[in-house]
Design a protein around this motif. Structure first.
Motif, PDB file in Angstrom:
ATOM      1  N   THR A  36       0.822  -1.216   0.000  1.00 24.90           N
ATOM      2  CA  THR A  36       0.000   0.000   0.000  1.00 24.90           C
ATOM      3  C   THR A  36       0.855   1.265   0.000  1.00 24.90           C
ATOM      4  O   THR A  36       0.339   2.365   0.189  1.00 24.90           O
ATOM      5  CB  THR A  36      -0.940   0.005   1.223  1.00 24.90           C
ATOM      6  N   HIS A 128      -4.217   7.940  -0.052  1.00 25.26           N
ATOM      7  CA  HIS A 128      -3.981   6.508   0.135  1.00 25.26           C
ATOM      8  C   HIS A 128      -4.550   5.782  -1.062  1.00 25.26           C
ATOM      9  O   HIS A 128      -5.503   6.272  -1.698  1.00 25.26           O
ATOM     10  CB  HIS A 128      -4.630   6.031   1.433  1.00 25.26           C
ATOM     11  N   ALA A 130      -6.878   3.297  -2.963  1.00 25.13           N
ATOM     12  CA  ALA A 130      -8.273   2.976  -2.648  1.00 25.13           C
ATOM     13  C   ALA A 130      -8.378   1.642  -1.908  1.00 25.13           C
ATOM     14  O   ALA A 130      -9.301   1.440  -1.111  1.00 25.13           O
ATOM     15  CB  ALA A 130      -9.098   2.954  -3.934  1.00 25.13           C
ATOM     16  N   ASN A 132      -6.716   0.666   0.507  1.00 22.87           N
ATOM     17  CA  ASN A 132      -6.114   0.801   1.838  1.00 22.87           C
ATOM     18  C   ASN A 132      -7.024   1.613   2.765  1.00 22.87           C
ATOM     19  O   ASN A 132      -6.692   2.733   3.167  1.00 22.87           O
ATOM     20  CB  ASN A 132      -4.742   1.463   1.710  1.00 22.87           C
ATOM     21  N   PRO A 133      -8.192   1.052   3.118  1.00 21.54           N
ATOM     22  CA  PRO A 133      -9.135   1.834   3.932  1.00 21.54           C
ATOM     23  C   PRO A 133      -8.596   2.177   5.316  1.00 21.54           C
ATOM     24  O   PRO A 133      -9.031   3.169   5.903  1.00 21.54           O
ATOM     25  CB  PRO A 133     -10.370   0.925   4.015  1.00 21.54           C
ATOM     26  N   ALA A 134      -7.669   1.381   5.856  1.00 23.56           N
ATOM     27  CA  ALA A 134      -7.142   1.683   7.197  1.00 23.56           C
ATOM     28  C   ALA A 134      -6.462   3.044   7.199  1.00 23.56           C
ATOM     29  O   ALA A 134      -6.643   3.856   8.121  1.00 23.56           O
ATOM     30  CB  ALA A 134      -6.167   0.584   7.637  1.00 23.56           C
ATOM     31  N   SER A 135      -5.684   3.331   6.157  1.00 23.57           N
ATOM     32  CA  SER A 135      -5.022   4.629   6.091  1.00 23.57           C
ATOM     33  C   SER A 135      -6.060   5.737   5.912  1.00 23.57           C
ATOM     34  O   SER A 135      -5.938   6.822   6.504  1.00 23.57           O
ATOM     35  CB  SER A 135      -4.012   4.656   4.947  1.00 23.57           C
ATOM     36  N   GLY A 136      -7.095   5.468   5.128  1.00 21.06           N
ATOM     37  CA  GLY A 136      -8.157   6.448   4.959  1.00 21.06           C
ATOM     38  C   GLY A 136      -8.812   6.777   6.287  1.00 21.06           C
ATOM     39  O   GLY A 136      -9.115   7.939   6.583  1.00 21.06           O
ATOM     40  N   ARG A 137      -8.968   5.757   7.101  1.00 20.81           N
ATOM     41  CA  ARG A 137      -9.589   5.948   8.425  1.00 20.81           C
ATOM     42  C   ARG A 137      -8.687   6.816   9.316  1.00 20.81           C
ATOM     43  O   ARG A 137      -9.168   7.724  10.002  1.00 20.81           O
ATOM     44  CB  ARG A 137      -9.825   4.562   9.040  1.00 20.81           C
ATOM     45  N   GLU A 146     -11.456  14.434   1.722  1.00 19.80           N
ATOM     46  CA  GLU A 146     -11.185  13.997   0.352  1.00 19.80           C
ATOM     47  C   GLU A 146     -11.341  15.149  -0.630  1.00 19.80           C
ATOM     48  O   GLU A 146     -12.301  15.912  -0.545  1.00 19.80           O
ATOM     49  CB  GLU A 146     -12.145  12.852  -0.006  1.00 19.80           C
ATOM     50  N   ARG A 149     -10.171  11.861  -6.672  1.00 20.35           N
ATOM     51  CA  ARG A 149      -9.578  10.540  -6.934  1.00 20.35           C
ATOM     52  C   ARG A 149      -8.573  10.693  -8.058  1.00 20.35           C
ATOM     53  O   ARG A 149      -8.767  11.511  -8.967  1.00 20.35           O
ATOM     54  CB  ARG A 149     -10.676   9.558  -7.359  1.00 20.35           C
ATOM     55  N   VAL A 164      -6.965   7.818  -3.462  1.00 17.33           N
ATOM     56  CA  VAL A 164      -7.855   8.831  -2.885  1.00 17.33           C
ATOM     57  C   VAL A 164      -6.977   9.986  -2.403  1.00 17.33           C
ATOM     58  O   VAL A 164      -6.052   9.779  -1.607  1.00 17.33           O
ATOM     59  CB  VAL A 164      -8.654   8.244  -1.695  1.00 17.33           C
TER      60      VAL A 164
END
Ligand SMILES: CC(C)(COP(=O)(O)OP(=O)(O)OC[C@H]1O[C@@H](n2cnc3c(N)ncnc32)[C@H](O)[C@@H]1OP(=O)(O)O)[C@@H](O)C(=O)NCCC(=O)NCCS
Length: 178
Positions: A36, A128, A130, A132-137, A146, A149, A164
């Motif tokens: 990621t 991050h 897309a 890699n939702p943990a980094s988005g969180r 945001e 994209r 993102v």
């Protein structure tokens, strides 16, 4: 680049140290950690750690994240100066065994607060992949929003992947901090 040491409840953020090379390799030589990240190779060996310390760290403020309780190296967080000095790009990675304990949020928040309060930064851009939702969180918890994209090249994937883009501005940060 000379950086200030930062302290949080559980973490000490300080200058990277060549004595960490074996532990950097142990933590970073893991496909789950680097898949990621945009510009970290896999496999990751001592020469890659040396490149990171000799070529990246002097140009980009980078903190070694150590755990106060036992001194363990957990990961790194950095700020990459963009074209304008008031704009920085943030990145981070942690060893997989240290995920999901709130360390990234704690460390990234400390660096963001430092950048706005001490370094005269106006805008921090980040993002991050897309997938890699943990980094988005983590970024959302700190207040990043945001902006759009894009596609960004991934060294491990060897192709551009959906990305993102997010931003945090001083005004929003001040708002969050009250
Ligand atoms: C992304 C990364 C830095 C997160 O570190 P971390 O220390 O686990 O992060 P935190 O514990 O502070 O917070 C993680 C948040 O993501 C959430 N999360 C974790 N995995 C998730 C997933 N698969 N989907 C959605 N949310 C997820 C957690 O629940 C937590 O949110 P919460 O506090 O609201 O419950 C870490 O996984 C990592 O180093 N990954 C590899 C390198 C990388 O991707 N770096 C970022 C590049 S942009």
């Amino acid at each position: 680049m000379k950086i200030a040491s930062l302290s949080t409840a559980r973490l000490r953020l300080s200058a990277p140290d060549a004595r960490d090379i074996p532990e950097i390799v142990r933590l970073a030589n893991n496909i789950e950690v680097v898949r990621t990240l945009a510009r970290v190779p896999h496999p990751f060996g001592p020469e890659d750690a040396r490149y990171f310390l000799d070529e990246v760290v002097p140009k980009e403020p980078t903190w070694r994240i150590g755990r106060k309780s036992d001194g363990a190296l957990l990961g790194f967080v950095g700020l990459n100066p963009m074209e304008k000095p008031s704009v920085m790009e943030r990145g981070y990675w942690f060893g997989q065994e240290h995920w999901r304990q709130g360390y990234a949020t704690e460390a990234a928040r400390a660096v963001v607060d430092h950048a706005f309060s001490k370094l005269g930064v106006e805008t921090i851009v980040s993002g991050h992949f897309a997938m890699n939702p943990a980094s988005g969180r983590v970024l959302a918890k700190i207040g990043f929003r945001e902006t759009g994209r894009s596609k960004r090249f991934s060294q491990v994937a060897g192709e551009a992947l959906a990305h993102v883009d997010v931003v945090l501005e001083r005004s929003t940060w001040r708002g969050r901090a009250g």
